[in-house]
Design a protein around this motif. Structure first.
Motif, PDB file in Angstrom:
ATOM      1  N   VAL A   1       0.847  -1.183   0.000  1.00  0.00           N
ATOM      2  CA  VAL A   1       0.000   0.000   0.000  1.00  0.00           C
ATOM      3  C   VAL A   1       0.887   1.239   0.000  1.00  0.00           C
ATOM      4  CG1 VAL A   1      -1.695   1.337   1.306  1.00  0.00           C
ATOM      5  CG2 VAL A   1      -1.893  -1.160   1.180  1.00  0.00           C
ATOM      6  N   GLN A   2       0.529   2.193  -0.857  1.00  0.00           N
ATOM      7  CA  GLN A   2       1.263   3.456  -0.905  1.00  0.00           C
ATOM      8  C   GLN A   2       0.289   4.610  -1.011  1.00  0.00           C
ATOM      9  OE1 GLN A   2       4.020   3.266  -4.242  1.00  0.00           O
ATOM     10  NE2 GLN A   2       5.713   2.894  -2.832  1.00  0.00           N
ATOM     11  N   LEU A   3       0.673   5.745  -0.421  1.00  0.00           N
ATOM     12  CA  LEU A   3      -0.028   7.009  -0.610  1.00  0.00           C
ATOM     13  C   LEU A   3       0.925   7.921  -1.368  1.00  0.00           C
ATOM     14  CD1 LEU A   3      -1.734   7.738   2.840  1.00  0.00           C
ATOM     15  CD2 LEU A   3      -2.836   7.021   0.719  1.00  0.00           C
ATOM     16  N   GLN A   4       0.519   8.344  -2.543  1.00  0.00           N
ATOM     17  CA  GLN A   4       1.370   9.168  -3.392  1.00  0.00           C
ATOM     18  C   GLN A   4       0.740  10.542  -3.565  1.00  0.00           C
ATOM     19  OE1 GLN A   4       4.405   8.129  -4.825  1.00  0.00           O
ATOM     20  NE2 GLN A   4       4.629  10.285  -5.390  1.00  0.00           N
ATOM     21  N   ALA A   5       1.431  11.559  -3.042  1.00  0.00           N
ATOM     22  CA  ALA A   5       0.930  12.934  -3.133  1.00  0.00           C
ATOM     23  C   ALA A   5       1.601  13.661  -4.282  1.00  0.00           C
ATOM     24  CB  ALA A   5       1.179  13.671  -1.825  1.00  0.00           C
ATOM     25  N   SER A   6       0.868  14.593  -4.876  1.00  0.00           N
ATOM     26  CA  SER A   6       1.412  15.395  -5.963  1.00  0.00           C
ATOM     27  C   SER A   6       0.676  16.727  -6.030  1.00  0.00           C
ATOM     28  CB  SER A   6       1.271  14.657  -7.304  1.00  0.00           C
ATOM     29  OG  SER A   6      -0.091  14.429  -7.597  1.00  0.00           O
ATOM     30  N   GLY A   7       1.231  17.645  -6.820  1.00  0.00           N
ATOM     31  CA  GLY A   7       0.548  18.905  -7.071  1.00  0.00           C
ATOM     32  C   GLY A   7       1.148  20.125  -6.411  1.00  0.00           C
ATOM     33  N   GLY A   8       2.167  19.937  -5.589  1.00  0.00           N
ATOM     34  CA  GLY A   8       2.786  21.081  -4.955  1.00  0.00           C
ATOM     35  C   GLY A   8       3.579  21.913  -5.936  1.00  0.00           C
ATOM     36  N   GLY A   9       4.048  23.065  -5.461  1.00  0.00           N
ATOM     37  CA  GLY A   9       4.841  23.931  -6.319  1.00  0.00           C
ATOM     38  C   GLY A   9       4.964  25.314  -5.758  1.00  0.00           C
ATOM     39  N   LEU A  10       5.434  26.212  -6.606  1.00  0.00           N
ATOM     40  CA  LEU A  10       5.609  27.614  -6.247  1.00  0.00           C
ATOM     41  C   LEU A  10       4.460  28.424  -6.847  1.00  0.00           C
ATOM     42  CD1 LEU A  10       7.307  30.028  -5.182  1.00  0.00           C
ATOM     43  CD2 LEU A  10       8.503  29.981  -7.393  1.00  0.00           C
ATOM     44  N   VAL A  11       3.830  29.243  -6.024  1.00  0.00           N
ATOM     45  CA  VAL A  11       2.709  30.046  -6.486  1.00  0.00           C
ATOM     46  C   VAL A  11       2.773  31.414  -5.818  1.00  0.00           C
ATOM     47  CG1 VAL A  11       1.150  29.180  -4.695  1.00  0.00           C
ATOM     48  CG2 VAL A  11       0.205  30.043  -6.847  1.00  0.00           C
ATOM     49  N   GLN A  12       2.283  32.423  -6.500  1.00  0.00           N
ATOM     50  CA  GLN A  12       2.262  33.764  -5.928  1.00  0.00           C
ATOM     51  C   GLN A  12       1.123  33.917  -4.931  1.00  0.00           C
ATOM     52  OE1 GLN A  12       2.088  36.542  -9.199  1.00  0.00           O
ATOM     53  NE2 GLN A  12       4.301  36.439  -9.544  1.00  0.00           N
ATOM     54  N   PRO A  13       1.245  34.830  -4.006  1.00  0.00           N
ATOM     55  CA  PRO A  13       0.124  35.088  -3.081  1.00  0.00           C
ATOM     56  C   PRO A  13      -1.144  35.400  -3.849  1.00  0.00           C
ATOM     57  CG  PRO A  13       2.100  36.192  -2.312  1.00  0.00           C
ATOM     58  CD  PRO A  13       2.435  35.627  -3.672  1.00  0.00           C
ATOM     59  N   GLY A  14      -2.235  34.826  -3.377  1.00  0.00           N
ATOM     60  CA  GLY A  14      -3.516  34.975  -4.060  1.00  0.00           C
ATOM     61  C   GLY A  14      -3.783  33.910  -5.100  1.00  0.00           C
ATOM     62  N   GLY A  15      -2.780  33.117  -5.401  1.00  0.00           N
ATOM     63  CA  GLY A  15      -2.921  32.079  -6.412  1.00  0.00           C
ATOM     64  C   GLY A  15      -3.561  30.811  -5.874  1.00  0.00           C
ATOM     65  N   SER A  16      -3.613  29.804  -6.740  1.00  0.00           N
ATOM     66  CA  SER A  16      -4.269  28.531  -6.398  1.00  0.00           C
ATOM     67  C   SER A  16      -3.382  27.344  -6.753  1.00  0.00           C
ATOM     68  CB  SER A  16      -5.588  28.398  -7.167  1.00  0.00           C
ATOM     69  OG  SER A  16      -6.493  29.413  -6.820  1.00  0.00           O
ATOM     70  N   LEU A  17      -3.580  26.281  -6.018  1.00  0.00           N
ATOM     71  CA  LEU A  17      -2.954  24.992  -6.312  1.00  0.00           C
ATOM     72  C   LEU A  17      -3.932  23.893  -5.948  1.00  0.00           C
ATOM     73  CD1 LEU A  17       0.727  25.184  -4.929  1.00  0.00           C
ATOM     74  CD2 LEU A  17       0.048  24.948  -7.323  1.00  0.00           C
ATOM     75  N   ARG A  18      -3.790  22.756  -6.602  1.00  0.00           N
ATOM     76  CA  ARG A  18      -4.612  21.593  -6.277  1.00  0.00           C
ATOM     77  C   ARG A  18      -3.695  20.413  -5.986  1.00  0.00           C
ATOM     78  NH1 ARG A  18      -8.336  17.635  -9.880  1.00  0.00           N
ATOM     79  NH2 ARG A  18     -10.070  17.305  -8.430  1.00  0.00           N
ATOM     80  N   LEU A  19      -3.785  19.909  -4.779  1.00  0.00           N
ATOM     81  CA  LEU A  19      -3.016  18.734  -4.388  1.00  0.00           C
ATOM     82  C   LEU A  19      -3.864  17.477  -4.581  1.00  0.00           C
ATOM     83  CD1 LEU A  19      -1.401  19.971  -1.046  1.00  0.00           C
ATOM     84  CD2 LEU A  19      -0.617  20.322  -3.399  1.00  0.00           C
ATOM     85  N   SER A  20      -3.190  16.391  -4.930  1.00  0.00           N
ATOM     86  CA  SER A  20      -3.842  15.094  -5.054  1.00  0.00           C
ATOM     87  C   SER A  20      -3.047  14.063  -4.272  1.00  0.00           C
ATOM     88  CB  SER A  20      -3.905  14.654  -6.524  1.00  0.00           C
ATOM     89  OG  SER A  20      -4.626  15.559  -7.307  1.00  0.00           O
ATOM     90  N   CYS A  21      -3.732  13.078  -3.760  1.00  0.00           N
ATOM     91  CA  CYS A  21      -3.072  11.972  -3.068  1.00  0.00           C
ATOM     92  C   CYS A  21      -3.846  10.697  -3.378  1.00  0.00           C
ATOM     93  CB  CYS A  21      -3.027  12.223  -1.573  1.00  0.00           C
ATOM     94  SG  CYS A  21      -2.274  10.878  -0.634  1.00  0.00           S
ATOM     95  N   THR A  22      -3.167   9.748  -3.991  1.00  0.00           N
ATOM     96  CA  THR A  22      -3.796   8.497  -4.396  1.00  0.00           C
ATOM     97  C   THR A  22      -3.208   7.329  -3.625  1.00  0.00           C
ATOM     98  OG1 THR A  22      -4.245   9.327  -6.616  1.00  0.00           O
ATOM     99  CG2 THR A  22      -4.217   6.941  -6.332  1.00  0.00           C
ATOM    100  N   ALA A  23      -4.099   6.513  -3.114  1.00  0.00           N
ATOM    101  CA  ALA A  23      -3.691   5.281  -2.444  1.00  0.00           C
ATOM    102  C   ALA A  23      -3.690   4.154  -3.463  1.00  0.00           C
ATOM    103  CB  ALA A  23      -4.651   4.960  -1.309  1.00  0.00           C
ATOM    104  N   SER A  24      -2.597   3.403  -3.499  1.00  0.00           N
ATOM    105  CA  SER A  24      -2.483   2.309  -4.447  1.00  0.00           C
ATOM    106  C   SER A  24      -2.225   1.002  -3.705  1.00  0.00           C
ATOM    107  CB  SER A  24      -1.355   2.587  -5.445  1.00  0.00           C
ATOM    108  OG  SER A  24      -0.112   2.721  -4.780  1.00  0.00           O
TER     109      SER A  24
END
Length: 120
Positions: A1-24
């Motif tokens: 079993v693994q939990l794999q997270a993704s979607g991080g990064g650098l963003v300016q204030p006021g911006g948006s990001l979407r993180l995902s985490c999938t269990a396999s």
């Protein structure tokens, strides 16, 4: 079993990001899933959780800006982060409090972190 997270990064204030985490793995059940974060020099803190039935809980500092959701068919949890602030900068970790799989039950299971940096 693994939990794999993704979607991080650098963003300016006021911006948006979407993180995902999938269990396999050979998974048949996941109870509550959540996102936590740890900023440099600080303890890991709860960001948001969601039960298998869709009930959500948020820490006060992200209410109205972040939305947690999940796709049970895909064993995936998401964190939509809007109106990001510099204080949201941290390593974000996904968690499942209980995972049932053909390999047995796992409790308080963590994925690897993904870095979110909010900076101009």
């Amino acid at each position: 079993v693994q939990l794999q997270a993704s979607g991080g990064g650098l963003v300016q204030p006021g911006g948006s990001l979407r993180l995902s985490c999938t269990a396999s793995g050979s998974i048949f059940s996941i109870n509550t899933m959540g996102w936590y974060r740890q900023a440099p020099g600080k303890q890991r803190e709860l960001v948001a959780t969601i039960t298998s039935g869709g009930r959500t809980n948020y820490t006060d500092s992200v209410k109205g800006r972040f939305t947690i959701s999940r796709d049970n068919a895909k064993n995936t949890v998401y964190l939509q982060m809007n109106s990001l602030k510099s204080e949201d900068t941290a390593v974000y970790y996904c968690n499942a409090d209980r995972i049932g799989s053909m390999e047995g039950w796992r409790y308080d299971y963590w994925g690897q972190g993904t870095q979110v940096t909010v900076s101009s």
